[in-house]
Write a protein that holds these residues in place. Structure first.
Motif, mmCIF file in Angstrom:
data_model
loop_
_atom_site.group_PDB
_atom_site.id
_atom_site.type_symbol
_atom_site.label_atom_id
_atom_site.label_comp_id
_atom_site.label_asym_id
_atom_site.label_seq_id
_atom_site.Cartn_x
_atom_site.Cartn_y
_atom_site.Cartn_z
ATOM 1 N N VAL A 121 0.840 -1.199 0.000
ATOM 2 C CA VAL A 121 0.000 0.000 0.000
ATOM 3 C C VAL A 121 0.877 1.253 0.000
ATOM 4 O O VAL A 121 1.712 1.441 0.879
ATOM 5 C CB VAL A 121 -0.935 0.016 1.218
ATOM 6 C CG1 VAL A 121 -1.693 1.336 1.312
ATOM 7 C CG2 VAL A 121 -1.913 -1.146 1.139
ATOM 8 N N ARG A 122 0.674 2.117 -0.990
ATOM 9 C CA ARG A 122 1.412 3.371 -1.089
ATOM 10 C C ARG A 122 0.567 4.567 -0.667
ATOM 11 O O ARG A 122 1.095 5.572 -0.227
ATOM 12 C CB ARG A 122 1.899 3.592 -2.523
ATOM 13 C CG ARG A 122 2.999 2.634 -2.979
ATOM 14 C CD ARG A 122 3.468 3.003 -4.360
ATOM 15 N NE ARG A 122 2.400 2.828 -5.345
ATOM 16 C CZ ARG A 122 2.224 3.614 -6.395
ATOM 17 N NH1 ARG A 122 3.001 4.656 -6.587
ATOM 18 N NH2 ARG A 122 1.238 3.380 -7.251
ATOM 19 N N MET A 123 -0.753 4.479 -0.869
ATOM 20 C CA MET A 123 -1.643 5.613 -0.597
ATOM 21 C C MET A 123 -2.539 5.283 0.591
ATOM 22 O O MET A 123 -3.702 4.922 0.450
ATOM 23 C CB MET A 123 -2.477 5.926 -1.836
ATOM 24 C CG MET A 123 -1.647 6.350 -3.039
ATOM 25 S SD MET A 123 -2.620 6.411 -4.578
ATOM 26 C CE MET A 123 -3.795 7.710 -4.194
ATOM 27 N N LEU A 124 -1.979 5.414 1.791
ATOM 28 C CA LEU A 124 -2.713 5.109 3.017
ATOM 29 C C LEU A 124 -3.403 6.381 3.497
ATOM 30 O O LEU A 124 -2.754 7.407 3.724
ATOM 31 C CB LEU A 124 -1.749 4.580 4.078
ATOM 32 C CG LEU A 124 -2.380 4.020 5.352
ATOM 33 C CD1 LEU A 124 -3.174 2.757 5.050
ATOM 34 C CD2 LEU A 124 -1.309 3.724 6.401
ATOM 35 N N ASP A 125 -4.710 6.318 3.658
ATOM 36 C CA ASP A 125 -5.494 7.509 3.933
ATOM 37 C C ASP A 125 -6.275 7.362 5.234
ATOM 38 O O ASP A 125 -6.410 6.267 5.784
ATOM 39 C CB ASP A 125 -6.453 7.765 2.774
ATOM 40 C CG ASP A 125 -6.707 9.246 2.519
ATOM 41 O OD1 ASP A 125 -6.364 10.068 3.387
ATOM 42 O OD2 ASP A 125 -7.253 9.574 1.446
ATOM 43 N N TYR A 126 -6.826 8.467 5.711
ATOM 44 C CA TYR A 126 -7.551 8.551 6.979
ATOM 45 C C TYR A 126 -8.933 9.135 6.718
ATOM 46 O O TYR A 126 -9.167 9.854 5.745
ATOM 47 C CB TYR A 126 -6.795 9.470 7.944
ATOM 48 C CG TYR A 126 -6.435 10.778 7.279
ATOM 49 C CD1 TYR A 126 -7.345 11.825 7.198
ATOM 50 C CD2 TYR A 126 -5.191 10.947 6.673
ATOM 51 C CE1 TYR A 126 -7.036 13.005 6.533
ATOM 52 C CE2 TYR A 126 -4.870 12.118 6.000
ATOM 53 C CZ TYR A 126 -5.798 13.143 5.931
ATOM 54 O OH TYR A 126 -5.502 14.292 5.259
#
Length: 341
Positions: A121-126
């Motif tokens: 995973v490169r684009m870990l979001d909240y």
């Protein structure tokens, strides 16, 4: 006015307790799940809050766990805040359906548990979100109203819908992208609702920062589909049980929002007609600013409260860590560490 309760651990024992003035007073009895506590323990917690009896333990000296326990349903709403729809280039006034998806309950972790970023995973979001805790069994269509919402919703919690945006966009699999272990921090407190709290429900402030930088700051007044409409529709679709969690969407400020809104302005609506969803997803990935997404060592802090402070769901503080190497020996592998569930 409602009361705060917490699920906590001292030594090897797990308890439920009534929270007062930075202390937690254990509720007598054993409740192996949130559903069991709602059925047998919450009345005792309410009685304790009225009587004020019991010796408290300092919250700083116990391990506070997720108040939501597995197994349970975790149902989520997508694009339910006006500002979030606008930041991804969508018109909230044109939305004519309530979007639902699921997270695996194995993604639950505590308000202080580490968030483990999978290697791929490169684009870990909240996504900070208000959570509704189901308080009674729903096994058929039910007309839910705001005035009687407390008869269906036992209480409120804070959740963070951690998401692997690259998997969500490229593969189109929301469930996988949002269901890795540790991708659903919940707590620290469960706020048990009283009827008079309902006037505050659509005036709660959601706030989230990353490394001290404020990223999300909005009100539940932005919701497109409020809780009573959502639960009415869900009751037509599926059974819900005491202890189930419904996450009600997130406002603007997520990492993906910055990329999508900038890209939407760049490609224009005409060019967008000639791009497949997969092509657009790849373009989003290529155009993404890595600084917008979570990386190892980042600290996420989140809170939800009413302006008068009566409803406050505590403070979440979660750190992002890298997934440890998994070595297979004789067909077994060590489990990824999951804090505080």
């Amino acid at each position: 006015m409602g009361i705060h309760v917490a699920r906590f651990k001292t030594g090897n024992e797990v308890h439920w307790g009534w929270v007062r003035a930075r202390q937690v007073v254990p509720v007598p009895g054993q409740y192996p799940s949130l559903g069991a506590f709602l059925e047998h323990g919450q009345e005792r917690a309410w009685a304790m809050s009225v009587g004020g009896a019991g010796k408290g333990l300092p919250l700083a000296e116990v391990e506070v766990l997720s108040p939501v326990t597995s197994p349970c349903n975790v149902v989520c709403q997508g694009q339910n805040y006006r500002s979030h729809m606008l930041e991804v280039g969508l018109d909230p006034d044109a939305k004519d359906f309530n979007q639902f998806f699921r997270k695996a309950c194995s993604s639950l972790t505590s308000s202080t548990g580490d968030i483990v970023r999978p290697k791929r995973v490169r684009m870990l979001d909240y996504e900070v979100e208000l959570g509704l805790i189901i308080g009674r069994r729903i096994d058929g269509p039910l007309q839910v109203t705001r005035a009687r919402l407390h008869e269906v919703v036992a209480g409120l919690v804070m959740g963070n819908d951690i998401s692997a945006r690259d998997l969500q966009l490229i593969e189109g699999q929301w469930h996988k992208a949002k269901s890795f272990r540790t991708f659903c921090p919940v707590g620290p407190f469960l706020y048990l609702l009283a009827p008079e709290d309902l006037v505050r429900l659509m005036d709660l402030r959601l706030s989230l920062s990353v490394n001290g930088e404020l990223r999300q700051n909005a009100s539940t007044a932005e919701m497109i589909y409020p809780p009573e409409e959502t639960l009415t529709e869900l009751s037509e679709v599926m059974d819900l049980f005491p202890g189930d969690l419904v996450l009600t969407g997130t406002p603007s400020g997520v990492g993906a929002g910055r990329t999508v809104s900038r890209l939407a302005r760049g490609v224009g609506s005409f060019i967008r007609l000639f791009l497949s969803d997969r092509m657009l997803a790849k373009l989003i990935l290529k155009s993404s600013n890595p600084a917008a997404y979570l990386k190892e060592g980042d600290v996420i802090r989140a809170s939800i409260s009413s302006p008068d402070g009566v409803i406050h769901l505590g403070m979440q503080e979660n750190r992002v860590v890298a997934q440890e190497s998994v070595t297979v020996v004789d067909g077994t592998a060590p489990a990824i560490r999951v804090g505080g569930i």
